[in-house]
Design an enzyme around this catalytic site. Structure first.
Site, PDB file in Angstrom:
ATOM      1  N   HIS A  71     -38.185  37.435 -35.321  1.00 21.84           N
ATOM      2  CA  HIS A  71     -37.087  37.598 -36.278  1.00 21.84           C
ATOM      3  C   HIS A  71     -37.276  36.712 -37.489  1.00 21.84           C
ATOM      4  CE1 HIS A  71     -34.528  33.971 -35.498  1.00 21.84           C
ATOM      5  NE2 HIS A  71     -35.011  34.036 -34.286  1.00 21.84           N
ATOM      6  N   ASP A  82     -36.969  28.107 -35.626  1.00 20.05           N
ATOM      7  CA  ASP A  82     -36.230  29.334 -35.272  1.00 20.05           C
ATOM      8  C   ASP A  82     -35.868  30.116 -36.530  1.00 20.05           C
ATOM      9  OD1 ASP A  82     -34.747  31.248 -33.971  1.00 20.05           O
ATOM     10  OD2 ASP A  82     -33.079  29.936 -33.478  1.00 20.05           O
ATOM     11  N   GLU A 104     -31.334  39.046 -36.269  1.00 19.11           N
ATOM     12  CA  GLU A 104     -31.429  38.748 -34.836  1.00 19.11           C
ATOM     13  C   GLU A 104     -30.328  37.787 -34.397  1.00 19.11           C
ATOM     14  OE1 GLU A 104     -32.753  36.232 -31.336  1.00 19.11           O
ATOM     15  OE2 GLU A 104     -32.241  35.635 -33.377  1.00 19.11           O
ATOM     16  N   GLU A 105     -30.065  36.813 -35.262  1.00 21.64           N
ATOM     17  CA  GLU A 105     -29.148  35.716 -34.895  1.00 21.64           C
ATOM     18  C   GLU A 105     -27.704  36.172 -34.728  1.00 21.64           C
ATOM     19  OE1 GLU A 105     -30.179  32.991 -33.965  1.00 21.64           O
ATOM     20  OE2 GLU A 105     -31.905  32.284 -35.088  1.00 21.64           O
ATOM     21  N   ASP A 147     -40.749  34.153 -31.001  1.00 23.30           N
ATOM     22  CA  ASP A 147     -39.518  33.523 -31.473  1.00 23.30           C
ATOM     23  C   ASP A 147     -39.522  32.074 -30.989  1.00 23.30           C
ATOM     24  OD1 ASP A 147     -37.039  32.726 -32.262  1.00 23.30           O
ATOM     25  OD2 ASP A 147     -35.905  34.160 -31.055  1.00 23.30           O
ATOM     26  N   HIS A 166     -30.523  26.174 -35.307  1.00 20.43           N
ATOM     27  CA  HIS A 166     -29.209  26.593 -35.818  1.00 20.43           C
ATOM     28  C   HIS A 166     -28.468  25.455 -36.520  1.00 20.43           C
ATOM     29  CE1 HIS A 166     -29.122  30.057 -32.621  1.00 20.43           C
ATOM     30  NE2 HIS A 166     -30.236  30.018 -33.343  1.00 20.43           N
TER      31      HIS A 166
HETATM   32  N1  BES Z   1     -34.631  31.715 -30.866  1.00 16.94           N
HETATM   33  C1  BES Z   1     -33.348  31.938 -30.291  1.00 16.94           C
HETATM   34  C2  BES Z   1     -33.419  32.218 -28.816  1.00 16.94           C
HETATM   35  C3  BES Z   1     -33.731  31.080 -27.919  1.00 16.94           C
HETATM   36  C4  BES Z   1     -33.121  29.841 -28.098  1.00 16.94           C
HETATM   37  C5  BES Z   1     -34.571  31.286 -26.854  1.00 16.94           C
HETATM   38  C6  BES Z   1     -33.430  28.819 -27.231  1.00 16.94           C
HETATM   39  C7  BES Z   1     -34.834  30.269 -25.976  1.00 16.94           C
HETATM   40  C8  BES Z   1     -34.274  29.029 -26.183  1.00 16.94           C
HETATM   41  C9  BES Z   1     -32.670  33.111 -30.944  1.00 16.94           C
HETATM   42  O1  BES Z   1     -32.892  33.172 -32.305  1.00 16.94           O
HETATM   43  C10 BES Z   1     -31.184  33.027 -30.701  1.00 16.94           C
HETATM   44  O2  BES Z   1     -30.570  32.130 -31.182  1.00 16.94           O
HETATM   45  N2  BES Z   1     -30.631  33.957 -29.949  1.00 16.94           N
HETATM   46  C11 BES Z   1     -29.236  33.999 -29.617  1.00 16.94           C
HETATM   47  C12 BES Z   1     -28.916  35.247 -28.893  1.00 16.94           C
HETATM   48  C13 BES Z   1     -28.576  36.420 -29.751  1.00 16.94           C
HETATM   49  C14 BES Z   1     -28.193  37.580 -28.862  1.00 16.94           C
HETATM   50  C15 BES Z   1     -27.514  36.144 -30.786  1.00 16.94           C
HETATM   51  C16 BES Z   1     -28.876  32.884 -28.653  1.00 16.94           C
HETATM   52  O3  BES Z   1     -29.731  32.315 -28.007  1.00 16.94           O
HETATM   53  O4  BES Z   1     -27.681  32.631 -28.506  1.00 16.94           O
HETATM   54 ZN    ZN Z   2     -31.743  31.358 -33.058  1.00 14.29          ZN
END
Ligand code: BES
Ligand code: ZN
Length: 391
Positions: free
Chosen positions: A200, A220, A254-255, A282, A359
């Site tokens: 992403h 990220d 994606e976020e 990612d 984040h």
């Molecule tokens: N890169 C993260 C996912 C992640 C974070 C994987 C920490 C493993 C460890 C991704 O960009 C993210 O923040 N995803 C969201 C989920 C999405 C459905 C909004 C999350 O993790 O809450």
């Molecule tokens: Zn993220």
């Protein structure tokens, strides 16, 4: 007559102002907390792992914050346009890969892959991370999130400048302004079999005023896009021409619930396309786990492809690797998996050792020694995956 007009006008006003409801899926372990703090929430269906909720759209930020505070998840839920689509997220194992012949995973391209794997350059990955994190943010509704995608598109186009068989395009999304970027190399022998290498491109930070909030997103996920960009550079420098069609993707949004990749994966599914393998990069540049360099997520992914990628590491990258679990559909691989396609997610650390700065405005490359040493291992794995899957 007058009353009729008045009643229908009142009905129209009521309709226009009725709060919109949307569907989300969350990890089932997070349901009881969500129900306690959100008034509008309704549980519609569930498995042991995943639950479908109906929720008022204006309570999504609250849900997101709850997931973050109580469950240590970043956004924590996957957004769905319809109930039907949300339900397809439930039985992901049953959905997976029922429509196509099983993929034959073999390592056959030794010398060719070795030559290409040795070409990765840490400085290239580092520079791309720095350029991407220089945008104020890459938020899906911000102009800077549109500009950053123009940068990705131009970077990929420049790398492919002397190739007429390669195209780089936007995939536009109708509900927000940030486009996804897709680079396609048409396959010479089996153009209908598609290999996807993606990550992403958006970033996010804060809870309110996200359009303006500083979100460098170096790990990220500038790291994933920079990893993919280095794979593309090597493929172009070597004049690589795959037998299968290869698509490189920089997903939007994606976020905010895997929204960009979900539209793309569903479009492939609707068109009956045969996607034989997907890898998601990612977060590749923060070495959080001492004794492991590459960690495969075992949920919302395909076991056979994951195992094959472990073999690719042993053969070509020679770094320690292992397994971990997100516990929910944590990135774009889940969009492909739920559309019935095999996907894998090689990650920078175990879930227990994650980078705590994502984040936030602190997600900068300085958290990774101002280098891209860790991400380079993922670029090597990506090159091996490209050639052994695309051949
Ligand atoms: N890169 C993260 C996912 C992640 C974070 C994987 C920490 C493993 C460890 C991704 O960009 C993210 O923040 N995803 C969201 C989920 C999405 C459905 C909004 C999350 O993790 O809450
Ligand atoms: Zn993220």
């Amino acid at each position: 007559m007058k009353t009729l007009i008045l009643t229908s006008m009142m009905a129209m006003i009521a309709l226009a102002s009725a709060p919109k409801h949307v569907y989300v899926t969350v990890g089932s372990d997070a349901v009881s907390n969500s129900q306690k703090s959100l008034s509008s929430i309704k549980k519609l269906a569930a498995t042991e792992e995943v639950t479908v909720l109906k929720v008022r759209e204006d309570e999504l930020v609250k849900l997101s914050k709850l997931m973050h505070d109580k469950h240590n998840r970043c956004g924590g839920f996957v957004f769905h346009e319809s109930l039907e689509e949300a339900q397809s997220f439930l039985n992901v194992k049953a959905n997976a890969q029922k429509n196509f012949a099983p993929v034959n995973y073999t390592i056959t391209e030794g010398p060719r892959v070795e030559a290409m794997v040795s070409m990765t350059q840490e400085i290239n990955i580092r520079t791309t991370i720095e350029k991407l994190s220089a945008f104020n943010n890459r938020y899906y509704q911000a102009q800077t999130g549109v500009d950053s995608q123009a940068f990705v598109k131009k970077t990929w186009q420049d790398l492919a400048a002397n190739r007429t068989d390669v195209k780089v395009e936007y995939f536009e999304h109708s509900s927000w302004k940030q486009p996804s970027v897709v680079m396609t190399i048409e396959g010479s022998d089996a153009p209908n079999e598609i290999v996807v290498i993606g990550g992403h491109a958006d970033s996010i930070a804060g809870w309110w005023g996200r359009e303006r909030a500083r979100a460098p997103g170096a790990d990220d996920n500038a790291s994933g896009i920079a990893t993919i960009t280095e794979i593309i550079r090597i493929a172009m420098d070597m004049g690589y021409k795959p037998k299968r069609t290869v698509k490189f993707m920089a997903y939007a949004a994606e976020e905010v619930g895997l929204r960009g990749s979900k539209e793309i994966a569903q479009a492939h599914k609707r068109a009956g396309m045969n996607v034989v393998g997907v890898v998601q990069f990612d977060m590749t540049n923060h070495k959080g786990t001492d004794d492991l360099d590459i960690v495969f997520m075992t949920d919302f992914t395909n076991d056979a492809q994951t195992k094959f990628m472990g073999k690719l590491i042993d053969e070509y990258v020679k770094v320690p690797w292992g397994y971990s679990k997100c516990g929910y559909g944590c990135s774009d691989h889940a969009s492909w998996h739920s559309a019935g396609y095999p996907a894998a997610m090689p990650f920078e650390s175990t879930m227990g050792d994650i980078n705590g700065h994502i984040h936030t405005a602190r997600d900068t490359i300085s958290q990774s020694n101002d280098d891209a040493v860790h991400a380079e291992k993922f670029a090597k794995l990506g090159v091996a995956f490209l050639v052994e899957m695309g051949k």
